[in-house]
Design an enzyme around this catalytic site. Structure first.
Site, short mmCIF file in Angstrom:
data_model
loop_
_atom_site.label_atom_id
_atom_site.label_comp_id
_atom_site.label_asym_id
_atom_site.label_seq_id
_atom_site.Cartn_x
_atom_site.Cartn_y
_atom_site.Cartn_z
CE1 TYR A 140 -3.33 2.91 0.86
CE2 TYR A 140 -1.80 3.42 2.65
CZ TYR A 140 -2.88 3.77 1.85
OH TYR A 140 -3.50 4.98 2.05
CE LYS A 144 -3.40 5.98 -1.53
NZ LYS A 144 -4.35 6.81 -2.31
#
Length: 249
Positions: A140, A144
């Site tokens: 994750y 990002k």
């Protein structure tokens, strides 16, 4: 009257941001995978469109329907909390396709018009989790952090054309569905080594004490990026995010 297109408006940061821009009198194009017009106030300034950012044809269709856009807010995304060792390839792929490539797709859809008009603003919502290493969200964070890098390079590329580009970095928010959305992808509770770490993470998701980020914090940061020509490239949103950014330098 300017127009903003916001992705991921079905809940959390996107929904609050759409409400704020409507209150400020803007035209709002609120997109979500499964449109629900009743989530937002009735307004002649509101258009709700279906958009799955992982579907290239859907991206082209949504932007064609939206018409003239002054500001693009890339908010759509999801999280998965899994040890790097255990994350399934399909989950890793979906994280990157949604959070990274989905953001790239919407930017590519709108940039030709912005560049030709010599105006426009792109605001990418990422995460303050990219500011320091944290366990169980490695992929994750990577998805990002890749958006951070894309945005930083795009800001340099677009400067000669009068197009502004910003990153909004929220902190941990108990008001979003990040934790609940991450749970179906969870792996490792049956692993003696990872179980204590994962149980601690689950508890932290549910913890509401201490500095946190509210959806209104993120909406305010996005509003600043959209309306302040002197806004910085990176804007922390939420008390915890502000602290983390200060610590990161």
């Amino acid at each position: 009257m300017p127009t903003v297109l916001i992705t991921g408006c079905s809940s959390g940061f996107g929904l609050e941001t759409a409400k704020l821009f409507l209150e400020k009198g803007w035209n709002v194009v609120a997109t979500m995978r499964q449109p629900k017009a009743d989530l937002l106030p009735d307004s002649d300034n509101l258009t709700v469109l279906p958009l799955d950012v992982t579907d290239p044809d859907g991206v082209r269709e949504a932007f064609g329907q939206a018409g003239h856009i002054d500001v693009l807010v890339n908010n759509a995304g999801f999280g998965a909390a899994v040890p790097v060792e255990l994350i399934e390839p399909d989950t890793a792929r979906l994280l990157l396709e949604t959070n990274t490539l989905g953001t790239l797709a919407t930017m590519q859809a709108i940039l030709p018009g912005f560049r030709e008009r010599r105006s426009g603003t792109i605001i990418n919502v990422t995460s303050s989790a990219t500011l320091k290493p944290l366990p169980l969200i490695g992929v994750y964070r990577a998805s990002k952090a890749a958006v951070n890098a894309l945005t930083e390079s795009l800001a340099v590329e677009m400067e000669p054309f009068g197009v502004r580009v910003h990153i909004v970095l929220p902190g941990r928010s108990p008001e979003t569905s990040f934790g609940s959305n991450a749970m179906p992808h969870l792996r490792g509770l049956d692993n003696a080594d990872y179980k204590p770490m994962i149980e601690g993470m689950i508890a932290s998701f549910r913890e509401e004490s201490g500095p946190v980020t509210h959806a209104t914090d993120v909406a305010a940061a996005i509003w600043r990026a959209a309306t302040d020509p002197n806004a910085p490239l990176r804007i922390a949103a939420g008390e915890d995010a502000v602290q983390w950014m200060a610590e990161a330098g």
